[in-house]
Write a protein that holds these residues in place. Structure first.
Motif, short mmCIF file in Angstrom:
data_model
loop_
_atom_site.label_atom_id
_atom_site.label_comp_id
_atom_site.label_asym_id
_atom_site.label_seq_id
_atom_site.Cartn_x
_atom_site.Cartn_y
_atom_site.Cartn_z
N VAL A 5 0.84 -1.20 0.00
CA VAL A 5 0.00 0.00 0.00
C VAL A 5 0.88 1.25 0.00
O VAL A 5 0.68 2.16 -0.81
CB VAL A 5 -0.96 -0.01 1.21
N PHE A 7 1.11 4.15 -2.98
CA PHE A 7 0.85 5.57 -2.73
C PHE A 7 2.06 6.41 -3.13
O PHE A 7 1.92 7.51 -3.65
CB PHE A 7 0.51 5.80 -1.25
N PRO A 31 -10.35 11.05 1.63
CA PRO A 31 -10.09 9.73 1.05
C PRO A 31 -9.45 9.87 -0.33
O PRO A 31 -9.66 10.85 -1.05
CB PRO A 31 -11.48 9.11 0.95
N MET A 48 -9.95 8.63 -3.14
CA MET A 48 -10.79 8.70 -4.34
C MET A 48 -11.05 10.15 -4.79
O MET A 48 -11.49 10.38 -5.92
CB MET A 48 -12.14 8.03 -4.08
N THR A 66 -6.04 7.49 8.23
CA THR A 66 -5.62 6.17 7.76
C THR A 66 -4.43 5.66 8.58
O THR A 66 -3.48 6.41 8.83
CB THR A 66 -5.22 6.26 6.27
N VAL A 110 -5.09 -2.23 6.36
CA VAL A 110 -5.18 -0.77 6.51
C VAL A 110 -6.44 -0.46 7.29
O VAL A 110 -7.50 -1.03 7.02
CB VAL A 110 -5.26 -0.08 5.12
N GLN A 162 -9.09 2.51 8.29
CA GLN A 162 -9.50 3.84 7.84
C GLN A 162 -10.64 4.33 8.72
O GLN A 162 -11.72 3.73 8.73
CB GLN A 162 -9.94 3.71 6.36
N THR A 205 -15.90 0.24 -5.33
CA THR A 205 -15.68 -1.07 -4.71
C THR A 205 -14.33 -0.96 -4.00
O THR A 205 -13.52 -0.09 -4.32
CB THR A 205 -15.63 -2.20 -5.76
N SER A 241 -10.51 -2.27 -2.89
CA SER A 241 -9.45 -3.04 -3.56
C SER A 241 -9.00 -4.26 -2.76
O SER A 241 -8.19 -5.03 -3.24
CB SER A 241 -8.21 -2.16 -3.74
N TRP A 278 -1.40 -7.25 -4.88
CA TRP A 278 -2.16 -6.11 -4.33
C TRP A 278 -1.53 -4.80 -4.79
O TRP A 278 -2.22 -3.85 -5.12
CB TRP A 278 -2.24 -6.19 -2.80
N LEU A 303 -3.48 -1.93 -6.69
CA LEU A 303 -3.64 -0.58 -6.13
C LEU A 303 -3.10 0.47 -7.10
O LEU A 303 -3.65 1.57 -7.21
CB LEU A 303 -2.93 -0.46 -4.77
N PHE A 319 -9.25 3.95 -11.10
CA PHE A 319 -10.31 3.86 -10.10
C PHE A 319 -11.27 2.71 -10.40
O PHE A 319 -10.83 1.57 -10.49
CB PHE A 319 -11.04 5.21 -10.02
C1 LIG Z 1 -5.88 -0.22 1.25
C2 LIG Z 1 -6.47 0.80 0.71
C3 LIG Z 1 -7.84 0.76 0.17
C4 LIG Z 1 -8.11 2.19 -0.23
C5 LIG Z 1 -6.74 2.63 -0.65
C6 LIG Z 1 -5.87 2.13 0.51
C7 LIG Z 1 -6.12 3.02 1.75
C8 LIG Z 1 -7.46 3.75 1.73
C9 LIG Z 1 -8.59 2.99 1.01
C10 LIG Z 1 -9.76 3.85 0.51
C11 LIG Z 1 -10.81 4.21 1.61
C12 LIG Z 1 -12.00 4.94 0.97
C13 LIG Z 1 -12.48 4.30 -0.33
C14 LIG Z 1 -11.27 3.99 -1.26
C15 LIG Z 1 -11.76 3.55 -2.64
C16 LIG Z 1 -10.34 5.17 -1.27
O1 LIG Z 1 -10.37 6.08 -2.03
O2 LIG Z 1 -9.42 5.02 -0.23
C17 LIG Z 1 -10.40 2.97 -0.55
C18 LIG Z 1 -9.19 2.41 -1.30
C19 LIG Z 1 -9.50 1.17 -2.14
O3 LIG Z 1 -10.17 0.25 -1.69
O4 LIG Z 1 -9.03 1.14 -3.28
#
Ligand SMILES: C=C1C[C@]23C[C@H]1CC[C@H]2[C@@]12CCC[C@@](C)(C(=O)O1)[C@H]2[C@@H]3C(=O)O
Ligand SMILES: O=C(O)CCC(=O)C(=O)O
Ligand SMILES: [Fe+2]
Length: 360
Positions: free
Chosen positions: A4, A8, A123, A125, A139, A207, A209, A229, A231, A330, A334, A341
């Motif tokens: 993760v 990022f 977040p 997204m 987070t 993770v 959140q 959805t 990940s 993963w 990611l 997305f």
């Molecule tokens: C392990 C994860 C899962 C992340 C990314 C990372 C940390 C934060 C998660 C979220 C949380 C909110 C919805 C999402 C869609 C987002 O924007 O951030 C999620 C994303 C994912 O499931 O892809």
């Protein structure tokens, strides 16, 4: 570095997609946060719904069958009698509310940096939409201590203890539910070798959140968390007693996930959908906001160990169920999600099975 953090780091965000509005001082919904209703009508069918997300008692002898049916139909369900102490659920709710009740300038002491996945902010997204969402998040991966010290230099111990205990309990519960899901599909440990709870040499990655949806001056035109959805393999969500979470069903539209005291919501994630060759849906879900009550939720995303490739289990592939996806880690997934997305899953589709083979 784990998957993760690495993903990022490779896909940094702009600060405007990290730093939230000061919700406390915003008395009318700004244009930047107003979503076009026509694009996303808010659950027009919700008042005539006869079907609700299943609530499954884990001590019910039929639990395995009910879980399978729920995953095939909804890609989500709620669980009760899950063995997470109610006291711990109350404590994590209290600590989450305590964090988000801090003034914005204090929360910003723990702001996420653009290449980092942990800390305070919007977040991830947010970068995919021209309008901003009405929520804020915190987070955590591994130890929460560094960010907690930034928020409360002399008073972080309780917060950290509760979070660490919660992470431990949620990991155990996730592994138990994943085990039941595999069993429900007739899969043995041999069939899913990458899944080795407890005795695995490579640890799973998780993770946590914390989400807060502040009260909103115009909830019918605001979005708490846009449809997506997860990940993960599996996400477990604990929500306070305030509605807002909804799951999408093709035939029904947006179905509210009714808060049930002490229940935990289970969402099948994209990786689990891939691992079972599409037999289980991954639930499209979103969160709406309201005018009077702060809503909080705590989402625990559980993923496979680093470098482990998830691929459709061969036992679930036959002439009636051709292989749908190619193997993916993963980290790779990611990365795809950070760019594409909600279209990421489509990109993992097995090219030899594009659905057009009958034309060849
Ligand atoms: C392990 C994860 C899962 C992340 C990314 C990372 C940390 C934060 C998660 C979220 C949380 C909110 C919805 C999402 C869609 C987002 O924007 O951030 C999620 C994303 C994912 O499931 O892809
Ligand atoms: O707030 C909720 O109930 C949903 C949270 C969620 O979907 C997420 O964090 O991915
Ligand atoms: Fe989610």
């Amino acid at each position: 570095m784990n998957s993760v953090s690495e993903s990022f780091k490779n896909n940094p965000l702009h600060f405007k997609h990290i730093i939230p509005l000061d919700f406390n001082t915003t008395l009318t919904l700004p244009d930047s946060h107003t979503w076009p209703l026509s694009l996303d009508p808010i659950g027009s069918l919700t008042h005539v719904q006869h079907e609700a997300l299943p609530v499954i008692d884990l001590t019910n002898p039929e639990a395995i069958t009910l879980i399978r049916q729920a995953c095939e139909k909804w890609g989500a369900f709620q669980v009760t009698n899950h063995d997470i102490p109610v006291k711990l659920l109350n404590e994590i709710e209290f600590q989450t509310k305590r964090l988000f009740a801090l003034p914005l300038n204090q929360k910003l002491l723990a702001v996420r940096s653009p290449e980092d996945c942990t800390g305070y902010g919007l977040p991830r997204m947010s970068t995919f939409f021209s309008k901003f969402i009405w929520s804020e998040g915190f987070t955590v991966m591994g130890s929460p201590v560094d960010h907690a010290c930034q928020l409360w230099p002399h008073d972080h111990v309780n917060f950290c203890n509760v979070l660490v205990e919660y992470q431990k309990e949620l990991e155990t519960l996730t592994e138990k539910i994943l085990g039941l899901m595999f069993k429900s599909l007739g899969l043995t440990q041999e069939d899913v070798k990458w899944f080795k709870p407890n005795n695995g040499s490579k640890p799973p990655q998780a993770v946590l959140q914390l989400n807060s949806y502040p009260v909103c001056p115009d909830p019918s035109r605001a979005m708490g968390l846009a449809p997506h959805t997860d990940s993960s393999l599996l996400t477990l969500i604990y929500q306070n007693n305030t509605s807002g979470l909804q799951v999408y069903r093709d035939s029904l539209g947006w179905v509210p996930v009714k808060p049930v005291t002490a229940a935990v919501v289970v969402m099948v994630g994209d990786l689990m959908h891939i691992a079972c060759n599409g037999r289980f849906k991954c639930a499209l879900h979103r969160a709406l906001v309201n005018k009077t009550h702060i809503r909080i939720s705590i989402a625990h995303f559980y993923g496979p160990p680093r470098d482990v490739e998830i691929s459709p289990c061969l036992k679930l592939v036959d002439p009636d169920h051709p292989i749908l996806y190619r193997p993916v880690t993963w980290k790779e997934y990611l990365d795809a999600k950070a760019i594409h997305f909600n279209n990421a899953l489509e990109l993992i589709r097995d090219k030899n099975n594009s659905g057009c083979t009958h034309l060849l």
